[in-house]
Design a protein around this motif. Structure first.
Motif, PDB file in Angstrom:
ATOM      1  N   SER A  21       0.932  -1.008  -0.003  1.00  0.00           N
ATOM      2  CA  SER A  21       0.164   0.101   0.027  1.00  0.00           C
ATOM      3  C   SER A  21       1.001   1.307   0.033  1.00  0.00           C
ATOM      4  O   SER A  21       2.034   1.281   0.704  1.00  0.00           O
ATOM      5  N   CYS A  22       0.447   2.229  -0.561  1.00  0.00           N
ATOM      6  CA  CYS A  22       0.990   3.376  -0.844  1.00  0.00           C
ATOM      7  C   CYS A  22      -0.091   4.672  -0.622  1.00  0.00           C
ATOM      8  O   CYS A  22      -0.805   4.817  -1.370  1.00  0.00           O
ATOM      9  N   ALA A  23       0.283   5.343   0.631  1.00  0.00           N
ATOM     10  CA  ALA A  23      -0.905   6.433   0.942  1.00  0.00           C
ATOM     11  C   ALA A  23      -0.182   7.692   0.782  1.00  0.00           C
ATOM     12  O   ALA A  23       1.036   8.152   1.070  1.00  0.00           O
ATOM     13  N   ALA A  24      -0.834   8.417  -0.127  1.00  0.00           N
ATOM     14  CA  ALA A  24      -0.388   9.893  -0.612  1.00  0.00           C
ATOM     15  C   ALA A  24      -1.065  11.006   0.117  1.00  0.00           C
ATOM     16  O   ALA A  24      -2.132  11.026   0.514  1.00  0.00           O
ATOM     17  N   SER A  25      -0.280  12.065   0.335  1.00  0.00           N
ATOM     18  CA  SER A  25      -0.857  13.135   0.875  1.00  0.00           C
ATOM     19  C   SER A  25      -0.403  14.448   0.366  1.00  0.00           C
ATOM     20  O   SER A  25       0.830  14.482  -0.327  1.00  0.00           O
ATOM     21  N   GLY A  26      -0.906  15.724   0.607  1.00  0.00           N
ATOM     22  CA  GLY A  26      -0.403  16.723  -0.101  1.00  0.00           C
ATOM     23  C   GLY A  26      -1.205  17.149  -1.335  1.00  0.00           C
ATOM     24  O   GLY A  26      -2.623  17.128  -1.369  1.00  0.00           O
ATOM     25  N   SER A  27      -0.493  17.367  -2.346  1.00  0.00           N
ATOM     26  CA  SER A  27      -1.254  17.751  -3.679  1.00  0.00           C
ATOM     27  C   SER A  27      -1.655  16.726  -4.578  1.00  0.00           C
ATOM     28  O   SER A  27      -1.320  16.477  -5.711  1.00  0.00           O
ATOM     29  N   ILE A  28      -2.452  15.991  -4.004  1.00  0.00           N
ATOM     30  CA  ILE A  28      -3.058  14.420  -4.668  1.00  0.00           C
ATOM     31  C   ILE A  28      -3.362  14.743  -5.941  1.00  0.00           C
ATOM     32  O   ILE A  28      -3.498  13.815  -6.783  1.00  0.00           O
ATOM     33  N   LEU A  29      -4.416  15.928  -6.010  1.00  0.00           N
ATOM     34  CA  LEU A  29      -5.067  15.766  -7.420  1.00  0.00           C
ATOM     35  C   LEU A  29      -4.054  16.199  -8.394  1.00  0.00           C
ATOM     36  O   LEU A  29      -4.611  16.342  -9.690  1.00  0.00           O
ATOM     37  N   SER A  30      -2.872  16.836  -8.020  1.00  0.00           N
ATOM     38  CA  SER A  30      -1.918  17.107  -9.178  1.00  0.00           C
ATOM     39  C   SER A  30      -0.937  15.611  -9.765  1.00  0.00           C
ATOM     40  O   SER A  30      -0.153  15.722 -10.654  1.00  0.00           O
ATOM     41  N   ILE A  31      -1.580  14.626  -9.095  1.00  0.00           N
ATOM     42  CA  ILE A  31      -0.818  13.323  -9.563  1.00  0.00           C
ATOM     43  C   ILE A  31      -1.076  12.553 -10.896  1.00  0.00           C
ATOM     44  O   ILE A  31      -2.513  12.668 -11.110  1.00  0.00           O
ATOM     45  N   THR A 102       0.049  23.068  -9.440  1.00  0.00           N
ATOM     46  CA  THR A 102      -0.640  24.075 -10.025  1.00  0.00           C
ATOM     47  C   THR A 102       0.053  25.270 -10.590  1.00  0.00           C
ATOM     48  O   THR A 102      -0.336  25.721 -11.574  1.00  0.00           O
ATOM     49  N   TYR A 103       1.175  25.484 -10.209  1.00  0.00           N
ATOM     50  CA  TYR A 103       2.087  26.462 -10.653  1.00  0.00           C
ATOM     51  C   TYR A 103       3.012  25.795 -11.622  1.00  0.00           C
ATOM     52  O   TYR A 103       4.290  26.656 -12.001  1.00  0.00           O
ATOM     53  N   TYR A 104       2.793  24.592 -12.373  1.00  0.00           N
ATOM     54  CA  TYR A 104       3.330  24.222 -13.226  1.00  0.00           C
ATOM     55  C   TYR A 104       4.543  23.603 -13.141  1.00  0.00           C
ATOM     56  O   TYR A 104       5.620  23.466 -14.198  1.00  0.00           O
ATOM     57  N   ALA A 105       4.771  23.357 -11.867  1.00  0.00           N
ATOM     58  CA  ALA A 105       6.110  22.562 -11.469  1.00  0.00           C
ATOM     59  C   ALA A 105       5.868  21.354 -11.517  1.00  0.00           C
ATOM     60  O   ALA A 105       5.214  20.640 -10.662  1.00  0.00           O
ATOM     61  N   PRO A 106       6.929  20.583 -12.026  1.00  0.00           N
ATOM     62  CA  PRO A 106       6.616  19.020 -12.010  1.00  0.00           C
ATOM     63  C   PRO A 106       7.292  18.583 -10.733  1.00  0.00           C
ATOM     64  O   PRO A 106       8.055  19.215 -10.204  1.00  0.00           O
ATOM     65  N   PHE A 107       6.547  17.269 -10.285  1.00  0.00           N
ATOM     66  CA  PHE A 107       7.302  16.540  -9.136  1.00  0.00           C
ATOM     67  C   PHE A 107       7.413  15.154  -9.180  1.00  0.00           C
ATOM     68  O   PHE A 107       6.814  14.695 -10.197  1.00  0.00           O
ATOM     69  N   ASP A 108       8.057  14.455  -8.524  1.00  0.00           N
ATOM     70  CA  ASP A 108       8.454  13.109  -8.579  1.00  0.00           C
ATOM     71  C   ASP A 108       8.570  12.658  -7.280  1.00  0.00           C
ATOM     72  O   ASP A 108       9.917  12.738  -6.687  1.00  0.00           O
ATOM     73  N   SER A 109       7.784  12.178  -6.548  1.00  0.00           N
ATOM     74  CA  SER A 109       8.105  11.525  -4.975  1.00  0.00           C
ATOM     75  C   SER A 109       8.085  10.255  -4.920  1.00  0.00           C
ATOM     76  O   SER A 109       7.498   9.497  -5.884  1.00  0.00           O
ATOM     77  N   TRP A 110       8.835   9.925  -3.792  1.00  0.00           N
ATOM     78  CA  TRP A 110       8.953   8.476  -3.819  1.00  0.00           C
ATOM     79  C   TRP A 110       8.566   8.164  -2.266  1.00  0.00           C
ATOM     80  O   TRP A 110       8.785   8.752  -1.435  1.00  0.00           O
ATOM     81  N   GLY A 111       8.420   7.101  -2.016  1.00  0.00           N
ATOM     82  CA  GLY A 111       8.054   6.189  -0.532  1.00  0.00           C
ATOM     83  C   GLY A 111       9.433   6.120  -0.022  1.00  0.00           C
ATOM     84  O   GLY A 111      10.385   6.221  -0.771  1.00  0.00           O
ATOM     85  N   GLN A 112       9.504   5.528   1.061  1.00  0.00           N
ATOM     86  CA  GLN A 112      10.684   5.239   1.976  1.00  0.00           C
ATOM     87  C   GLN A 112      11.235   3.941   1.565  1.00  0.00           C
ATOM     88  O   GLN A 112      12.526   3.631   1.872  1.00  0.00           O
ATOM     89  N   GLY A 113      10.391   2.972   0.803  1.00  0.00           N
ATOM     90  CA  GLY A 113      10.745   1.673   0.511  1.00  0.00           C
ATOM     91  C   GLY A 113      10.215   0.585   1.700  1.00  0.00           C
ATOM     92  O   GLY A 113      10.257   0.756   2.694  1.00  0.00           O
ATOM     93  N   THR A 114       9.959  -0.576   0.993  1.00  0.00           N
ATOM     94  CA  THR A 114       9.601  -1.743   1.863  1.00  0.00           C
ATOM     95  C   THR A 114      10.137  -2.922   1.311  1.00  0.00           C
ATOM     96  O   THR A 114      10.118  -3.267   0.180  1.00  0.00           O
ATOM     97  N   GLN A 115      10.901  -3.559   1.985  1.00  0.00           N
ATOM     98  CA  GLN A 115      11.472  -4.893   1.811  1.00  0.00           C
ATOM     99  C   GLN A 115      10.433  -6.092   1.686  1.00  0.00           C
ATOM    100  O   GLN A 115       9.404  -6.264   2.426  1.00  0.00           O
ATOM    101  N   VAL A 116      10.710  -6.659   0.323  1.00  0.00           N
ATOM    102  CA  VAL A 116      10.043  -7.904   0.267  1.00  0.00           C
ATOM    103  C   VAL A 116      10.754  -9.062  -0.110  1.00  0.00           C
ATOM    104  O   VAL A 116      11.756  -9.051  -0.879  1.00  0.00           O
ATOM    105  N   THR A 117      10.712 -10.089   0.768  1.00  0.00           N
ATOM    106  CA  THR A 117      11.569 -11.313   0.552  1.00  0.00           C
ATOM    107  C   THR A 117      10.688 -12.498   0.379  1.00  0.00           C
ATOM    108  O   THR A 117       9.918 -12.912   1.263  1.00  0.00           O
TER     109      THR A 117
END
Length: 120
Positions: A21-31, A102-117
């Motif tokens: 699961s990945c929960a997003a917050s902030g400017s979510i409508l911009s995704i 909204t001010y036309y700035a691109p973003f690229d956000s990452w989660g912290q990572g989760t280990q799958v073994t």
């Protein structure tokens, strides 16, 4: 911008299943694009699956038919359902969200990572 917090990793036997699961917050409508990447030791980070805001999906050949990416807009969360897991799926999995603010700035956000073994 957008902040991402992921969860759901762990240890599973071959043939088993996990849901990340990945929960997003902030400017979510911009995704515009949400995705899952993974990185094994000594390997480059690779795209596993992605979904656009319009619902289009794309998967790595190695996971087609086994993994499914989905989203729940009401919860601002997206998921990676992983079935029929194989040892070669072992990696740190990262969620990603990209878009334009909204001010036309691109973003690229990452989660912290989760280990799958995946191991017997």
């Amino acid at each position: 911008q957008v902040q991402l917090v992921e969860s759901g990793g762990g240890l599973v036997q071959p043939g088993g299943s996990l849901r990340l699961s990945c929960a997003a917050s902030g400017s979510i409508l911009s995704i515009r694009t949400m995705g899952w990447y993974r990185q094994a030791p000594g390997k480059q980070r690779e795209l596993v699956a992605r979904i656009t805001s319009g619902g289009s999906t794309n998967y790595a050949d190695s996971v087609k038919g086994r993994f499914t990416i989905s989203r729940d807009n009401a919860k601002s969360t997206f998921y990676l359902q992983m079935n029929s897991l194989k040892p070669e799926d072992t990696a740190v999995y990262f969620c990603n969200a990209a878009g334009v603010l909204t001010y036309y700035a691109p973003f690229d956000s990452w989660g912290q990572g989760t280990q799958v073994t995946v191991s017997s």
